[in-house]
Design an enzyme around this catalytic site. Structure first.
Site, PDB file in Angstrom:
ATOM      1  N   CYS A 580     -50.855  -5.397  -4.659  1.00 18.01           N
ATOM      2  CA  CYS A 580     -51.549  -4.620  -3.621  1.00 18.01           C
ATOM      3  C   CYS A 580     -52.862  -4.052  -4.173  1.00 18.01           C
ATOM      4  O   CYS A 580     -52.855  -3.293  -5.154  1.00 18.01           O
ATOM      5  CB  CYS A 580     -50.610  -3.507  -3.141  1.00 18.01           C
ATOM      6  SG  CYS A 580     -51.405  -2.038  -2.491  1.00 18.01           S
ATOM      7  N   CYS A 583     -53.185  -0.292  -4.371  1.00 17.13           N
ATOM      8  CA  CYS A 583     -52.292   0.218  -5.430  1.00 17.13           C
ATOM      9  C   CYS A 583     -52.974   0.123  -6.785  1.00 17.13           C
ATOM     10  O   CYS A 583     -52.877   1.024  -7.621  1.00 17.13           O
ATOM     11  CB  CYS A 583     -50.989  -0.580  -5.461  1.00 17.13           C
ATOM     12  SG  CYS A 583     -50.026  -0.516  -3.936  1.00 17.13           S
ATOM     13  N   CYS A 693     -69.285  23.220  -2.935  1.00 16.65           N
ATOM     14  CA  CYS A 693     -69.670  22.912  -4.317  1.00 16.65           C
ATOM     15  C   CYS A 693     -68.684  21.908  -4.928  1.00 16.65           C
ATOM     16  O   CYS A 693     -67.482  22.178  -5.028  1.00 16.65           O
ATOM     17  CB  CYS A 693     -69.699  24.206  -5.121  1.00 16.65           C
ATOM     18  SG  CYS A 693     -69.488  24.015  -6.887  1.00 16.65           S
ATOM     19  N   CYS A 696     -66.757  23.097  -7.904  1.00 21.71           N
ATOM     20  CA  CYS A 696     -65.704  24.047  -7.506  1.00 21.71           C
ATOM     21  C   CYS A 696     -64.450  23.306  -7.066  1.00 21.71           C
ATOM     22  O   CYS A 696     -63.320  23.699  -7.398  1.00 21.71           O
ATOM     23  CB  CYS A 696     -66.187  24.933  -6.370  1.00 21.71           C
ATOM     24  SG  CYS A 696     -67.683  25.880  -6.743  1.00 21.71           S
TER      25      CYS A 696
END
Length: 784
Positions: A580, A583, A693, A696
């Site tokens: 896959c 995956c 941000c 952040c």
């Protein structure tokens, strides 16, 4: 006349003919070779010329089909992997009239001194080149382009070895021409050596031979020293040591000594390996060495002894003859036989030093000869040799050498690797140096591939399946080579498979795209599918695969580990299938999740291979891949489950997982800061952030993980500075994210007084806090 032709039922009508054989080319042929082969056939096999052949139209459709497929990288990849059955039978190629192929199809394809550039060649070879380039951007439909063509060929021949002359067919490569803003044809652009400019400089003068030559020679920078008679006598008498081979052009009264431009051209051709000087003298005072008035050039080899052995060149009037004479004097790699090649390889298998750079060739050309001569000066610690594949064809066939010149390295330890880069001097030298270091990398033969893939080898192998005409493959190879330096062969070996040489083998092992990289460890195959194909990601992938942070769940251990999990534990499981694509893309991100959480004993990151354990996945009602499920704290076994549906990058997944942690990172309003931070008896770590941000967002899960590590020592809170800008200004927050620790009495006088932390990972935050936290908070508690 232009005729539309169709791919309808071609495979049924034409019994699966090999497109490469139809065009008479090797499977490793580049775009230029494909075009040349098709043009040659187009002007001899065209229906307009074969009017007496009733099958001419059908035969030419076959040739056109082969050309249309092989010239397109995506179609070529499909054809290499699956043959005609892998192609779109509804696609409609077209073929042109005979006169088009005769007069307009690739004006410069047959000119050896002119490099026909594709978009990839342009960015790989022209930008930041060691030589100046002069490039003609043209359209085969343009009459002025055809008028310029003989002039451009003459320029290319005159300047061979001095600069590089290129051509771009803007009908074929209109994307490139559009990118660099070509608005009319022909447009001539020049590029200084070592220039990183993508767009070059436009030539704006008259496009005739004299003006073009004058322009180019004004850009060629060379140093040519003028000697007086005294300086010449010092050279003759050995009073001055000749460190580098020197060519002295003799200028006498009424005697030809080459023009200034010709001197610059020869100095540029032999740049760095031969000094070019000029001696101005009269007939009677040219020194004792020059008693013969027919001598107009002298070659002085570098002195290895005190004895001077000059070579006199007589009656030279053509620059080409002078260049050939100098080339004949310069040493070059020695020719070796097939027997000698295998002898060298056998010796290298027994020792760890002394590799060889070998050039496989047929015939010679000026630039190729110059490259051979210059290599000894750049590779002083490398043995050099060349093999004539016309004479030793069986050796070249055995090594899958199918185009020339081709450079190969015999490495200490016996590994052999071939180069797929350009044959200019710097690229050959750089390949030799990097390949010689990469002793843990082999070009694999079919027998070696079969042995590895059938688990006949007990050693782990990391394999790269590639095609030389595939640009991403060529970018990946140096990273692959560098990654091989990070591992001892006893840990993992590195091998490359050229799918143009081993096309049947690549199809046999279901290689669907290039490059495909995989780790073979016994009976286990793990695909490398990182978005960033760098040596660092390769190294991390191998380490993680061989010593996994992610727990491998199988039908044998699923019940013991997950169904009977501790009630305090959180399990997060990736249910995947190795075939896959999504995956494979998830795998490196999932490893990052596991590494980020490995220090939290109550969090278990796991995966299940649903190809290997189909029954287990059916029992868990997994019906798509990848499926990511979380089994939370305070739940028994698999009775409670939450499924992830967000972005599959590690930051997004970590942010989701941290929502289920026992220690909460609370978001507080500005009015609570005084009470919960400045007046608190606890140590408090505040994350001042902005929701837009990116740093952040990346820090958020690390902050939450650190909160679990420092439970009962520090309380973690965060403040949204978009909502509470005044409070953040009071805390003197000037950038996001900002972490401030309030633990000492002096820190609690104001929001601005807190101690700033620099850590960006959970471990860094934890260590930084523990180093500065007052003793009263460092009380040992039971583990979570």
């Amino acid at each position: 006349m232009r005729l539309a032709v169709f791919f309808v039922l071609l495979s049924l009508a034409w019994a699966a003919e090999d497109y490469y054989k139809l065009l008479g080319i090797e499977r490793s042929a580049d775009q230029r070779e494909i075009r040349k082969a098709f043009k040659k056939l187009a002007v001899t096999e065209h229906p307009d010329k074969k009017t007496d052949d009733p099958d001419a139209h059908e035969k030419f459709i076959k040739l056109t089909t082969a050309y249309e497929v092989l010239k397109d990288p995506e179609l070529r990849k499909k054809y290499d992997l699956w043959g005609e059955e892998g192609l779109d039978n509804n696609k409609r190629p077209q073929y042109q009239s005979y006169t088009y192929y005769q007069n307009n199809f690739g004006i410069y394809d047959d000119d050896p001194q002119i490099v026909t550039l594709s978009r990839t060649d342009y960015y790989d070879s022209v930008v930041d080149s060691d030589k100046m380039w002069f490039i003609n951007f043209y359209s085969p439909q343009c009459s002025h382009c055809h008028t310029l063509a003989p002039v451009w060929r003459k320029i290319a021949k005159a300047l061979e070895g001095v600069i590089r002359i290129g051509a771009v067919n803007c009908e074929d490569d209109w994307h490139l021409c559009n990118e660099i803003q070509i608005r009319s044809y022909p447009t001539l652009m020049w590029y200084p050596s070592k220039s990183k400019e993508h767009y070059g400089h436009k030539y704006k003068d008259v496009k005739d031979y004299e003006k073009l030559m004058k322009f180019v020679m004004s850009k060629v920078e060379t140093k040519i020293q003028e000697l007086n008679v005294k300086a010449w006598e010092n050279l003759q008498n050995g009073n001055q040591t000749i460190k580098k081979p020197t060519l002295v052009l003799i200028c006498r009264k009424d005697h030809y000594c080459f023009t200034w431009d010709e001197r610059k051209r020869v100095a540029s051709i032999f740049d760095t390996i031969v000094d070019v000087k000029v001696l101005n003298c009269q007939d009677d005072d040219c020194g004792s060495l020059l008693t013969d008035t027919t001598t107009n050039a002298v070659y002085l080899p570098a002195q290895t002894t005190s004895e001077l052995k000059p070579v006199l060149f007589e009656e030279l009037y053509e620059l080409e003859d002078l260049v050939k004479k100098v080339l004949d004097q310069l040493p070059e790699p020695k020719d070796i036989s097939e027997e000698k090649f295998w002898e060298i390889k056998s010796q290298l298998e027994k020792k760890s030093n002394g590799g060889w750079l070998v050039c496989f060739y047929i015939g010679h050309a000026t630039e190729f000869d110059v490259t051979l001569k210059k290599l000894p000066t750049l590779l002083k610690d490398v043995n050099l040799a060349k093999v004539n594949c016309g004479r030793y064809s069986s050796l070249c066939k055995n090594l899958n050498i199918n185009y020339y010149p081709l450079w190969g390295v015999l490495k200490p330890g016996g590994a052999f690797e071939t180069s797929h880069g350009k044959s200019n001097l710097n690229e050959v030298a750089n390949f030799a140096k990097s390949s010689m270091k990469a002793t843990n990398l082999w070009d694999l033969s079919k027998d070696q591939i079969d042995s590895i893939m059938s688990s006949g080898s007990n050693e782990p192998w990391f394999l790269d399946w590639y095609a030389p005409w595939c640009p991403p493959c060529m970018k990946f190879l140096p990273e692959f080579r560098r990654a091989s330096l990070q591992f001892d062969p006893s840990v993992v070996r590195f091998g490359t498979i050229d799918c143009t040489k081993h096309s049947d083998t690549c199809r046999q092992y279901n290689i669907r795209s290039y490059p495909t990289a995989m780790l073979i460890n016994g009976t286990t195959t793990t695909y490398f599918s990182a978005n960033q194909r760098t040596w660092w990601y390769i190294t991390e992938f191998i380490k993680e695969t061989m010593n996994p942070t992610v727990i491998r769940l199988t039908s044998e251990n699923f019940e013991k580990k997950l169904v009977k999990k501790l009630i305090r534990d959180i399990w997060v499981v990736d249910y995947f299938a190795p075939w896959c694509g999504p995956c494979r893309q998830l795998a490196p991100e999932w490893n990052k999740v596991a590494k980020a959480l490995k220090e939290l004993s109550f969090v278990k990151i796991a995966s299940v291979d649903c190809e290997a354990d189909r029954t287990l996945c059916r029992e868990q009602a997994v019906d798509s891949y990848p499926t990511i499920r979380l089994y939370p704290k305070n739940s028994v076994g698999t009775k409670k489950v939450l499924e992830y549906s967000g972005s599959r990058d590690h930051v997004s997944m970590l942010n989701w997982i941290t929502n289920f942690f026992p220690v909460e990172v609370r978001e507080i309003e500005d009015w609570r800061l005084d009470q919960e931070v400045l007046q608190s008896d606890e140590a408090v770590l505040v994350d001042y952030y902005a929701p837009w941000c990116s740093h952040c967002i990346s820090l958020e899960p690390q902050f939450a993980i650190a909160a679990q590590m420092l439970e009962d020592k520090v309380r973690f809170v965060k403040v949204n500075c978009d909502n509470y800008r005044f409070a953040c200004r009071k805390a003197e927050i000037r950038g996001y994210p900002s972490l401030k620790l309030y633990a000492f009495e002096k820190d609690r006088k104001s929001l601005s007084a807190g101690l700033r932390l620099q850590g960006t990972t959970a471990a860094q935050i934890r260590d930084e806090v523990l180093n500065i936290l007052p003793e009263k908070y460092l009380v040992e508690h039971d583990e979570l």
